[in-house]
Design a protein around this motif. Structure first.
Motif, PDB file in Angstrom:
ATOM      1  N   GLY A 164      -1.288  -4.107  -4.156  1.00 38.33           N
ATOM      2  CA  GLY A 164      -1.876  -3.743  -5.492  1.00 38.33           C
ATOM      3  C   GLY A 164      -3.220  -4.006  -5.852  1.00 38.33           C
ATOM      4  N   ARG A 165      -3.963  -4.992  -5.223  1.00 35.91           N
ATOM      5  CA  ARG A 165      -5.278  -4.982  -5.121  1.00 35.91           C
ATOM      6  C   ARG A 165      -6.074  -3.601  -4.684  1.00 35.91           C
ATOM      7  NH1 ARG A 165      -7.628  -9.778  -6.611  1.00 35.91           N
ATOM      8  NH2 ARG A 165      -6.339 -11.581  -6.880  1.00 35.91           N
ATOM      9  N   LEU A 166      -5.587  -3.367  -3.538  1.00 32.21           N
ATOM     10  CA  LEU A 166      -6.012  -1.982  -2.835  1.00 32.21           C
ATOM     11  C   LEU A 166      -5.899  -0.925  -3.660  1.00 32.21           C
ATOM     12  CD1 LEU A 166      -4.857  -2.498   0.841  1.00 32.21           C
ATOM     13  CD2 LEU A 166      -7.466  -2.787   0.052  1.00 32.21           C
ATOM     14  N   VAL A 167      -4.671  -0.772  -4.416  1.00 33.28           N
ATOM     15  CA  VAL A 167      -4.538   0.331  -5.252  1.00 33.28           C
ATOM     16  C   VAL A 167      -5.212   0.332  -6.503  1.00 33.28           C
ATOM     17  CG1 VAL A 167      -2.992   1.629  -6.672  1.00 33.28           C
ATOM     18  CG2 VAL A 167      -1.871   0.752  -4.488  1.00 33.28           C
ATOM     19  N   VAL A 168      -5.695  -0.745  -6.956  1.00 33.95           N
ATOM     20  CA  VAL A 168      -6.565  -0.816  -8.118  1.00 33.95           C
ATOM     21  C   VAL A 168      -7.875  -0.640  -7.624  1.00 33.95           C
ATOM     22  CG1 VAL A 168      -7.811  -2.507  -9.422  1.00 33.95           C
ATOM     23  CG2 VAL A 168      -5.291  -2.590  -9.478  1.00 33.95           C
ATOM     24  N   SER A 169      -8.313  -0.881  -6.576  1.00 35.89           N
ATOM     25  CA  SER A 169      -9.581  -0.617  -6.115  1.00 35.89           C
ATOM     26  C   SER A 169      -9.904   0.965  -5.882  1.00 35.89           C
ATOM     27  CB  SER A 169     -10.004  -1.297  -4.941  1.00 35.89           C
ATOM     28  OG  SER A 169     -11.075  -0.939  -4.292  1.00 35.89           O
ATOM     29  N   GLU A 170      -8.829   1.429  -5.321  1.00 39.46           N
ATOM     30  CA  GLU A 170      -8.983   2.883  -4.952  1.00 39.46           C
ATOM     31  C   GLU A 170      -9.015   3.750  -6.258  1.00 39.46           C
ATOM     32  OE1 GLU A 170      -8.868   5.463  -2.553  1.00 39.46           O
ATOM     33  OE2 GLU A 170      -8.904   4.023  -0.834  1.00 39.46           O
ATOM     34  N   LEU A 171      -8.213   3.356  -7.393  1.00 38.54           N
ATOM     35  CA  LEU A 171      -8.246   4.064  -8.505  1.00 38.54           C
ATOM     36  C   LEU A 171      -9.529   3.799  -9.332  1.00 38.54           C
ATOM     37  CD1 LEU A 171      -4.641   3.115  -9.802  1.00 38.54           C
ATOM     38  CD2 LEU A 171      -5.543   5.545  -9.227  1.00 38.54           C
TER      39      LEU A 171
ATOM     40  N   ARG B 104      -1.835  -1.095   5.143  1.00 43.04           N
ATOM     41  CA  ARG B 104      -2.025  -1.043   3.517  1.00 43.04           C
ATOM     42  C   ARG B 104      -3.002  -0.210   2.775  1.00 43.04           C
ATOM     43  NH1 ARG B 104      -1.425  -6.865   4.308  1.00 43.04           N
ATOM     44  NH2 ARG B 104       0.514  -7.500   3.535  1.00 43.04           N
ATOM     45  N   SER B 105      -4.499  -0.252   3.415  1.00 44.25           N
ATOM     46  CA  SER B 105      -5.300   0.743   2.810  1.00 44.25           C
ATOM     47  C   SER B 105      -4.739   1.895   2.880  1.00 44.25           C
ATOM     48  CB  SER B 105      -6.524   0.266   3.597  1.00 44.25           C
ATOM     49  OG  SER B 105      -6.464   0.857   4.928  1.00 44.25           O
ATOM     50  N   ASP B 106      -4.454   2.547   3.869  1.00 49.36           N
ATOM     51  CA  ASP B 106      -3.950   4.017   3.845  1.00 49.36           C
ATOM     52  C   ASP B 106      -2.822   4.456   2.841  1.00 49.36           C
ATOM     53  OD1 ASP B 106      -5.675   5.000   5.528  1.00 49.36           O
ATOM     54  OD2 ASP B 106      -4.325   5.297   7.193  1.00 49.36           O
ATOM     55  N   LEU B 107      -1.944   3.383   2.855  1.00 50.11           N
ATOM     56  CA  LEU B 107      -0.691   3.430   1.606  1.00 50.11           C
ATOM     57  C   LEU B 107      -1.183   3.413   0.277  1.00 50.11           C
ATOM     58  CD1 LEU B 107       2.006   1.457   3.870  1.00 50.11           C
ATOM     59  CD2 LEU B 107       1.912   3.687   3.444  1.00 50.11           C
ATOM     60  N   ALA B 108      -2.119   2.471   0.171  1.00 47.52           N
ATOM     61  CA  ALA B 108      -2.741   2.302  -1.040  1.00 47.52           C
ATOM     62  C   ALA B 108      -3.619   3.639  -1.608  1.00 47.52           C
ATOM     63  CB  ALA B 108      -3.766   1.097  -1.395  1.00 47.52           C
ATOM     64  N   ALA B 109      -4.400   4.256  -0.711  1.00 45.97           N
ATOM     65  CA  ALA B 109      -5.064   5.793  -0.947  1.00 45.97           C
ATOM     66  C   ALA B 109      -4.013   6.479  -1.272  1.00 45.97           C
ATOM     67  CB  ALA B 109      -5.657   5.891   0.244  1.00 45.97           C
ATOM     68  N   ALA B 110      -3.025   6.615  -0.675  1.00 44.06           N
ATOM     69  CA  ALA B 110      -1.870   7.604  -0.847  1.00 44.06           C
ATOM     70  C   ALA B 110      -1.461   7.421  -2.289  1.00 44.06           C
ATOM     71  CB  ALA B 110      -0.773   7.463  -0.078  1.00 44.06           C
ATOM     72  N   ALA B 111      -1.132   6.141  -2.710  1.00 42.72           N
ATOM     73  CA  ALA B 111      -0.778   5.840  -4.042  1.00 42.72           C
ATOM     74  C   ALA B 111      -1.425   6.222  -5.006  1.00 42.72           C
ATOM     75  CB  ALA B 111      -0.406   4.338  -4.284  1.00 42.72           C
ATOM     76  N   ALA B 112      -2.809   6.077  -4.886  1.00 37.61           N
ATOM     77  CA  ALA B 112      -3.842   6.426  -5.721  1.00 37.61           C
ATOM     78  C   ALA B 112      -3.887   8.104  -5.845  1.00 37.61           C
ATOM     79  CB  ALA B 112      -5.070   6.108  -5.273  1.00 37.61           C
ATOM     80  N   THR B 113      -3.527   8.834  -4.984  1.00 41.96           N
ATOM     81  CA  THR B 113      -3.639  10.112  -5.120  1.00 41.96           C
ATOM     82  C   THR B 113      -2.356  10.629  -5.709  1.00 41.96           C
ATOM     83  OG1 THR B 113      -4.484  10.432  -2.855  1.00 41.96           O
ATOM     84  CG2 THR B 113      -3.090  12.052  -3.793  1.00 41.96           C
ATOM     85  N   VAL B 114      -1.118  10.070  -5.797  1.00 47.28           N
ATOM     86  CA  VAL B 114      -0.084  10.424  -6.254  1.00 47.28           C
ATOM     87  C   VAL B 114      -0.200   9.915  -7.896  1.00 47.28           C
ATOM     88  CG1 VAL B 114       2.451   9.392  -7.062  1.00 47.28           C
ATOM     89  CG2 VAL B 114       1.668  10.167  -4.461  1.00 47.28           C
ATOM     90  N   LEU B 115      -0.818   8.818  -8.364  1.00 50.27           N
ATOM     91  CA  LEU B 115      -1.055   8.434  -9.629  1.00 50.27           C
ATOM     92  C   LEU B 115      -2.083   9.096 -10.248  1.00 50.27           C
ATOM     93  CD1 LEU B 115      -0.925   4.800  -8.835  1.00 50.27           C
ATOM     94  CD2 LEU B 115       0.998   5.917 -10.137  1.00 50.27           C
ATOM     95  N   THR B 116      -2.947   9.961  -9.543  1.00 49.08           N
ATOM     96  CA  THR B 116      -3.960  10.918 -10.095  1.00 49.08           C
ATOM     97  C   THR B 116      -3.975  12.309 -10.305  1.00 49.08           C
ATOM     98  OG1 THR B 116      -5.152  10.643  -8.235  1.00 49.08           O
ATOM     99  CG2 THR B 116      -5.650   9.042 -10.089  1.00 49.08           C
TER     100      THR B 116
END
Length: 272
Positions: A12-19, A168-180
């Motif tokens: 979650g922290r990594l996703v927040v940072s990506e966003l 995790r960092s790659d999966l977080a970046a992928a999640a940020a892409t989907v969310l935006t």
């Protein structure tokens, strides 16, 4: 506004940072606001407290449901349903869920909570994206490998079979892409990293450290032994290009992961 649930966890922290890096309006929903990522609005959103979730998701356009670490299947499903219901009650436009590879198929006890959650998301009426994760590379490639470098020996019980893990960092970046982006609504993604083996890991350790590291097969106990057993059975060799397509680049290579692990020290397991 994008609300990231379980934002105090490693993923979650990594996703927040990506966003934040992408300039998104992001809110961290956490059980304990004192543990929220720095520099972001935090709201209390406890998976075991539906009222807190309804409050945490108020005004959200999109929500990331990071799967609970709860091991009891029924409780885990109940927690996930609470987030989905809070999203529905708040008129959230879209939800993304971090599931696990194989959860689209019924009958696997290890994936029972993920399968039921995917079904609940689909029934909710919300626009959604399913992100099926592999095991984290971080669980295997981490600061503990310094001991293998020091001893000159790396052991595993994988039989030399491949592992399709991802950082995790790659999966977080992928999640940020989907969310935006709206492009990924209604899609299910099976995310895998580059296939690697323990003999290749030993070679990478030697190349990065400058010290020879030999590979040997040996019995491994505990949770890591279980994961290695799955690998030995060939259960972790499935490959797709979904992660690379979401990232717009290849996932981080084994060599780069080893460089990061030996330089900075990371550790972890699957968060689902």
């Amino acid at each position: 506004m994008i609300v990231v649930c379980a934002a105090s966890g490693a993923l979650g922290r990594l996703v927040v940072s990506e966003l934040q890096t992408r300039g998104a309006d992001v809110v961290a929903a956490v059980r304990d606001p004192a543990r929220a990522p720095a520099g972001v609005q935090a709201r209390r959103g406890d998976y075991d407290d539906p009222a807190s979730l309804r409050s945490a998701l108020r005004g959200a356009e999109r929500v990331l449901l990071v799967s609970s670490p709860e091991l009891a299947t029924e409780r885990r499903i109940q927690q996930h349903r609470a987030v989905i219901e809070a999203a529905t009650d708040n008129g959230v436009r879209a939800i993304a869920y971090t599931s696990f590879l194989g959860a689209d198929r019924a009958g696997d006890p290890m994936n029972a909570a993920h399968h039921e959650t995917e079904q609940a998301v689909a029934r909710s009426g919300l626009a959604y994206t399913i992100l099926r994760h592999p095991f984290y590379t971080d669980a295997f490639v981490n600061a503990g490998l310094a001991a293998a470098v020091a001893s000159g020996r790396l052991e595993s019980a994988t039989g030399g079979r491949g592992l399709n893990t991802a950082l995790r960092s790659d999966l977080a970046a992928a999640a940020a892409t989907v969310l935006t982006s709206d492009e990924h609504l209604g899609r299910d993604y099976d995310l895998t990293g580059p296939l690697w083996t323990y003999p290749e890991l030993a070679a990478a350790l030697g190349a990065v450290s400058g010290k020879p590291v030999d590979y040997q097969e040996a019995a491994v106990e505990g949770p890591m032994g279980f994961l290695m057993g799955l690998a030995r059975a060939g259960a972790l060799e499935r490959q797709t290009d979904d992660l690379a397509r979401l990232l717009g680049r290849p996932p981080v290579s084994l060599r780069a992961a080893v460089e990061q692990a030996l330089a900075t020290g990371v550790d972890g397991t699957r968060e689902h």
